[in-house]
Write an enzyme that holds these catalytic residues in place. Structure first.
Site, PDB file in Angstrom:
ATOM      1  N   CYS A 117      32.018  29.610  35.717  1.00 18.70           N
ATOM      2  CA  CYS A 117      32.187  31.014  35.314  1.00 18.70           C
ATOM      3  C   CYS A 117      32.360  31.963  36.504  1.00 18.70           C
ATOM      4  CB  CYS A 117      30.992  31.480  34.472  1.00 18.70           C
ATOM      5  SG  CYS A 117      31.394  31.662  32.743  1.00 18.70           S
ATOM      6  N   ASN A 118      32.989  31.489  37.547  1.00 20.74           N
ATOM      7  CA  ASN A 118      33.211  32.345  38.703  1.00 20.74           C
ATOM      8  C   ASN A 118      34.627  32.084  39.228  1.00 20.74           C
ATOM      9  OD1 ASN A 118      33.178  33.415  41.467  1.00 20.74           O
ATOM     10  ND2 ASN A 118      31.010  33.722  41.085  1.00 20.74           N
TER      11      ASN A 118
END
Ligand SMILES: *Cc1c(COP(=O)(O)O)cnc(C)c1O
Length: 491
Positions: free
Chosen positions: A399-400
């Site tokens: 999620c980055n």
């Protein structure tokens, strides 16, 4: 050191009683969520059984009592971050993402539009804010942020007449206090720097979700604090599932731009013939908390703050303990070698970060594993093997998107090509054309101990080191350690 080990021993002892679900499990994904203690669930259960909780929008005795309880928790949640209720308000939300959306929704209400700037290390939920902005920009490094802040706005003849701040289009700068990818910590001095810069009408949104999971956050000086701070409480306490937005009151006027109103946030509403309404007048949180509050979760938060303090002695202690664990794990992983001398792990550490230093590094380690010939091992293979040992870690894209792409040296072209070829984030076999498209992340929490690290290292030795990293998953070519080193985060 002695002191660190003594505290570690204390946590080990406490774990048997307080975290019985951890028996036989090595849990290393606290950056995903931390875990709740038995004492917390017991305290919450007692609370639930001892009273009737009414809807705060009613006026019955139970409703008024509930309102009072919620108000108490509000104050204690603010105090947790040393935020003075005189200068800050707290808005309860479902999670950090919902809090981010509230801020972006307000800015989207400006008729003139707004500019959005965000740091490359942002979580996906922060990146998504750009879609509401009229103009957006991603800063690729800390240096780019500082250059932008230091830039003097040119003084045009026109701007001499624009004395009121509100004449400049508003702009929002968003960044994470800690990267959810590798745990590197970003400067907390930026909000005040921006406030004192020549940029007018510029606000800061601090995503503190990853930071506060193992660190205190000090908002005691409201003049240097971010305008908007978001976080999720489950990352600190494991329970309740609740987040919040902490607003510096001096910047609360931004929310006057928000269009939507929900139940409980208005004084009066008409629907016909005229469509008219007035928002609640007393406090910002009353205007912002749409619909019925997460009453039970907020009460649980009160229990969580108490129990956590009692078990661990506060966020400062947790910060020192988890920082010690991360440093210890980093030093072992960093030194782990195959028989031929090649490294087992490529760790993705921020350039300016130092494990054990609370200012620059949190309790997460992001890495990829290599075969003894220097080729990459897919993170999904590591996940599969970890499962057989009941080791719980995070793998894949974390999620980055910005931090990942930069660290792994992936450009938009490569990522879009992989997508066109059918690749999806979190997919197995994420080593493509010799380049990993995922990572392995381990992260520590308040109840982690040295034993958890030993279990993980033992796992790496058994599954990888002892076999020379052969026979584990498909082989990606390339990925020599010199190439890998150039992937280190350019902070
Ligand atoms: C976990 C996390 C989020 C998202 O939190 P949610 O509770 O899923 O909304 C955002 N930013 C960072 C830095 C995080 O670590």
């Amino acid at each position: 050191m002695q002191e660190r080990l003594a505290y570690n021993e204390k946590i080990s002892l406490l774990r048997d009683d307080e975290y019985p679900m951890l028996k036989g499990i090595t849990y290393l994904d606290h950056a995903g969520t931390s875990l709740y203690s038995k004492s917390l669930i017991d305290a919450f259960s007692r609370e639930m059984m001892s009273q009737v909780l009414g809807n705060p929008h009613s006026t019955s005795t139970s409703a008024l009592n509930t309102s009072q309880r919620i108000q108490d928790v509000r104050i204690r949640a603010l105090k947790l971050f040393r935020a003075d209720p005189e200068h800050f308000d707290i808005i309860f939300t479902a999670n950090a993402t919902a809090a981010i959306k509230l801020v972006l929704e307000a800015f989207a209400g400006y008729k003139s539009g707004f500019s959005y700037r965000y740091h490359r290390d942002s979580h996906t939920s922060l990146v998504g804010g750009r879609e509401l902005a009229s103009r957006s920009q991603c800063f690729a490094s800390d240096t780019e942020v500082e250059m932008w802040m230091n830039r003097r706005r040119r003084c045009s003849l026109l701007s001499l007449f624009k004395t009121k701040k509100s004449h400049t289009n508003p702009s929002l700068f968003a960044y994470p206090a800690q990267s959810n990818m590798n745990g590197r910590r970003l400067p907390l001095t930026w909000p005040s720097k921006l406030r004192n810069s020549s940029h007018q009408n510029a606000y800061t949104l601090l995503d503190a979700a990853a930071l506060v999971s193992t660190s205190p956050l000090d908002l005691s000086d409201h003049t240097t604090s971010p305008d908007f701070t978001v976080l999720s409480f489950y990352k600190i306490f494991g329970f309740p599932d609740l987040g919040c937005l902490i607003v510096r009151k001096a910047s609360a006027h931004v929310f006057e731009q928000r269009k939507y109103f929900g139940g409980g946030t208005t004084e009066m509403v008409t629907v016909s013939p005229e469509q008219w309404f007035v928002r609640k007048e007393n406090s910002l949180h009353e205007r912002m908390e749409d619909g019925t509050l997460a009453i039970r979760s907020i009460i649980a938060l009160g229990c969580a703050i108490d129990v956590h303090e009692r078990l661990f002695g506060g966020l400062d202690k947790i910060s020192t303990h988890t920082g010690f664990l991360a440093k210890y794990a980093y030093s072992i992983l960093e030194g782990l070698r195959y028989e031929n001398g090649r490294p087992v792990c490529q760790i993705y550490k921020g350039e300016r970060s130092t494990y054990g230093d609370q200012i620059t590094q949190g309790a997460s380690i992001a890495m990829n594993l290599l075969h003894s010939d220097g080729s990459w091992i897919s993170s999904s293979t590591v996940q599969k093997l970890a499962k057989t040992k009941d080791i719980h870690i995070r793998t894949g894209s974390l999620c980055n998107p910005g931090g990942m792409a930069q660290t792994l040296g992936l450009g938009s072209v490569e990522i879009k090509r992989a997508f066109a070829e059918g690749f999806r984030c979190g997919q197995e076999a994420d080593v493509r054309a010799g380049v990993p498209m995922g990572m392995v992340r381990i992260s520590f929490g308040a109840m982690s101990t040295v034993d958890d690290i030993e279990m993980f290292i033992q796992f790496l030795r058994e599954e990888f080191v002892d076999s020379g990293g052969e026979g584990v998953g498909e082989k990606g070519v390339g990925g020599s350690s010199s190439q890998a080193e150039s992937c280190d985060l350019k902070a």
